[in-house]
Write a protein that holds these residues in place. Structure first.
Motif: not given
Length: 306
Positions: A87, A91, A157, A161
């Motif tokens: 993540r 991202t 997230g 994302l």
């Protein structure tokens, strides 16, 4: 189902079984594919290759450099730590992250009804990054929990994302099935040894290896988010699997031994392992019937001469 435009796709892992079929399908559809792994085996022709340890953030970011991708398909995300690292790294680098998850996220569900995605809501799963996820034995023993918490990390997230977690059923088929689970049945039949099954043996849903790869390739080009079950229609029993195996064992006949406690043979379950695939259908992908592809899958794995 072909995608409308060529995509830049990063596949993490993917050197064998489902992954190599996924890569072949993406290439056949005209997409640009990059494979990231530790370099233990070469990627197929036609793809870019990045070498990195996906558990090492510095190694991963160093290998990626300034690259960005339309889609990341992560075949080897097993723990919340790996998901948290992914993540952070991806991202801003991709518009879509596809994680290969598993039916084992439902390990605490036990209902004769086929389980739907909402039975395990990632946003409601507690994440504990302090557990010894770096210990291979611990991670293997807590496989379902690791995947469940990994999904939870991605769900947390939010829109930064966009992700989907493809919860894959037990996969069958291919001459490169490395699990040995169908071979277990064939060996028992050849030797005349009984096949241990639970006293109450539940059926399960399965997925054909080519169909799983097709679904992942299709999902890469879609924009839905959240978990989705990937399973063929029609739950199969251990007896049905063994009948298909017996066709490839001269004089093959399955003898079952019921056990109350202790180890049982692969693909025999004390709880229901069936997944509902209606969300995939609503999104536009229809899985086939397991009984239609089962003979082909067993023939591929065991070899027609067995």
């Amino acid at each position: 189902m072909a995608m409308e435009k060529a995509l830049d796709v990063l596949v993490i892992g993917g050197n064998r079984y489902v992954g190599k079929r996924l890569i072949a399908m993406l290439l056949a559809e005209g997409h640009r594919v990059t494979v990231l792994n530790r370099g233990s085996s070469p990627p197929p022709a036609g793809v870019a290759h990045l070498r990195a340890d996906r558990d090492d953030e510095r190694s991963l970011t160093g290998a990626l450099g300034s690259r960005v991708f339309d889609v990341v398909v992560d075949q080897v995300c097993y723990t919340p730590r790996q998901a948290a690292l992914a993540r952070r790294v991806f991202t801003g680098r991709t518009r879509r992250y596809v994680m290969t998850s598993t039916v084992d996220v439902y390990e605490y569900e036990d209902s004769p009804a086929l389980v739907r995605e909402e039975a395990v809501d990632p946003s409601a799963v507690t994440v504990d990054l302090e557990l010894p996820w770096g210990d291979p034995a611990f991670a293997e023993a807590h496989y379902g929990e690791g995947k469940r918490q990994a999904e939870a990390v991605l769900a947390a997230g939010g829109a930064a994302l966009p992700y989907t977690a493809v919860r894959v059923a037990h996969v069958l088929g291919g001459d490169d099935d490395f699990t040995g689970r169908l071979a277990h049945y064939a060996e028992r039949m050849r030797s005349g040894e009984p096949i241990a099954v639970p006293a109450v043996n539940r059926p399960a849903t399965y997925a054909y290896v080519e169909e799983v790869a097709h679904f992942l390739a299709w999902a890469a080009g879609e924009d839905f988010t959240g978990p989705v079950n990937a399973a063929s229609s029609g739950a199969l029993s251990t007896e049905e699997l063994c009948a298909a195996v017996a066709a490839h064992v001269p004089g093959g006949r399955a003898e079952f031994r019921s056990v109350e406690v202790g180890e049982v043979s692969p693909f025999s379950f004390r709880r229901s392992y069936g997944m509902d695939n209606s969300r995939a259908a609503r999104l536009g992908f229809r899985f086939g019937e397991a009984r239609q592809w089962l003979p082909r899958a067993v023939a591929e794995t065991l070899g027609k001469g067995d």
